[in-house]
Design a protein around this motif. Structure first.
Motif, short mmCIF file in Angstrom:
data_model
loop_
_atom_site.label_atom_id
_atom_site.label_comp_id
_atom_site.label_asym_id
_atom_site.label_seq_id
_atom_site.Cartn_x
_atom_site.Cartn_y
_atom_site.Cartn_z
N CYS A 133 5.19 -4.51 -0.10
CA CYS A 133 6.24 -3.58 -0.55
C CYS A 133 6.67 -2.70 0.62
O CYS A 133 5.84 -2.23 1.40
CB CYS A 133 5.71 -2.74 -1.70
SG CYS A 133 6.87 -1.53 -2.33
N ASP A 134 7.99 -2.49 0.75
CA ASP A 134 8.52 -1.67 1.84
C ASP A 134 8.31 -0.18 1.63
O ASP A 134 8.58 0.62 2.53
CB ASP A 134 10.01 -1.95 2.04
CG ASP A 134 10.27 -3.28 2.72
OD1 ASP A 134 9.37 -3.75 3.45
OD2 ASP A 134 11.36 -3.85 2.54
N ARG A 135 7.85 0.23 0.47
CA ARG A 135 7.58 1.64 0.20
C ARG A 135 6.35 2.06 0.99
O ARG A 135 5.31 1.39 0.96
CB ARG A 135 7.36 1.85 -1.29
CG ARG A 135 7.22 3.27 -1.72
CD ARG A 135 8.56 3.99 -1.50
NE ARG A 135 8.51 5.31 -2.03
CZ ARG A 135 8.96 5.64 -3.23
NH1 ARG A 135 9.48 4.72 -4.00
NH2 ARG A 135 8.86 6.87 -3.64
N HIS A 136 6.42 3.15 1.72
CA HIS A 136 5.34 3.61 2.58
C HIS A 136 4.06 3.83 1.76
O HIS A 136 4.07 4.52 0.75
CB HIS A 136 5.73 4.91 3.28
CG HIS A 136 4.65 5.46 4.16
ND1 HIS A 136 4.30 4.84 5.34
CD2 HIS A 136 3.84 6.53 4.03
CE1 HIS A 136 3.31 5.53 5.90
NE2 HIS A 136 3.03 6.56 5.12
N GLY A 137 2.98 3.22 2.18
CA GLY A 137 1.68 3.41 1.55
C GLY A 137 1.39 2.47 0.40
O GLY A 137 0.30 2.51 -0.16
N CYS A 138 2.31 1.60 0.02
CA CYS A 138 2.10 0.68 -1.10
C CYS A 138 1.56 -0.65 -0.57
O CYS A 138 2.08 -1.20 0.40
CB CYS A 138 3.39 0.45 -1.87
SG CYS A 138 3.18 -0.60 -3.32
N ASP A 139 0.49 -1.16 -1.19
CA ASP A 139 -0.13 -2.40 -0.76
C ASP A 139 0.15 -3.56 -1.70
O ASP A 139 -0.45 -4.62 -1.59
CB ASP A 139 -1.65 -2.22 -0.65
CG ASP A 139 -2.01 -1.25 0.45
OD1 ASP A 139 -1.24 -1.15 1.42
OD2 ASP A 139 -3.07 -0.59 0.34
#
Length: 177
Positions: A30-36
């Motif tokens: 995921c391109d959202r910062h901190g999402c794995d």
């Protein structure tokens, strides 16, 4: 010296399961910062842009909730785009006449079908018939008619729940259309 082992990838049918290869599979995160989480939901970075973000389902839903299709357009451009969309999609509205849309053709949910079964009605019953069947059955097992009867109370609750499910579905249909 041990005999070399033959690969399981030879011939037809393939002797090992599809998707069970030994090499590592690449997963886009995921391109959202901190999402794995895996990022398998593309979303445009800007209106009319070919560039895409790739989000997980949760972050894609969050992103889309704030999406404005007409962002950055002035009033005339918004009206023109809306008119074009209506024109391009009008064929679908006209063709809906030929589609299946009546009750009993798959338009009822599984909960509605169970509720119709409780009321002993067919899948294509209209709401007037549903209300009539519910009233007739509820009158026979109502707690005021049979006070202290636990089986009758349970049956009444079942009928009441079935009626509420069907009533909510009818209200949704009226609201949509």
């Amino acid at each position: 010296m041990p005999k070399p082992r033959r690969s399981l990838d030879w011939g037809f049918p393939r002797w090992r399961g599809y998707g069970s290869s030994r090499e590592a599979a690449s997963v886009r995160l995921c391109d959202r910062h901190g999402c794995d989480e895996p990022g398998n939901c593309p979303a445009p970075k800007a209106p009319n842009s070919p560039d895409r973000w790739y989000f997980c389902q949760q972050h894609a839903a969050e992103y889309n909730s704030k999406w404005d299709y007409f962002e950055g357009l002035d009033k005339a451009e918004r009206e023109e785009r809306a008119r074009t969309e209506r024109r391009d999609n009008s064929g679908y509205a006209e063709a809906s006449h030929y589609g299946w849309a009546g009750a009993g053709d798959g338009s009822r949910s599984q909960d509605e079908m169970r509720a119709l079964g409780v009321l002993e009605l067919e899948a294509d019953a209209d709401f007037v018939a549903i209300k009539k069947a519910w009233r007739e059955k509820a009158k026979t097992v109502h707690p005021d008619v049979k006070p202290g009867d636990k089986d009758a109370a349970a049956e009444f609750q079942k009928l009441q729940l079935a009626y509420e499910v069907l009533k909510a579905a009818e209200e949704r249909r009226e609201w949509k259309g």
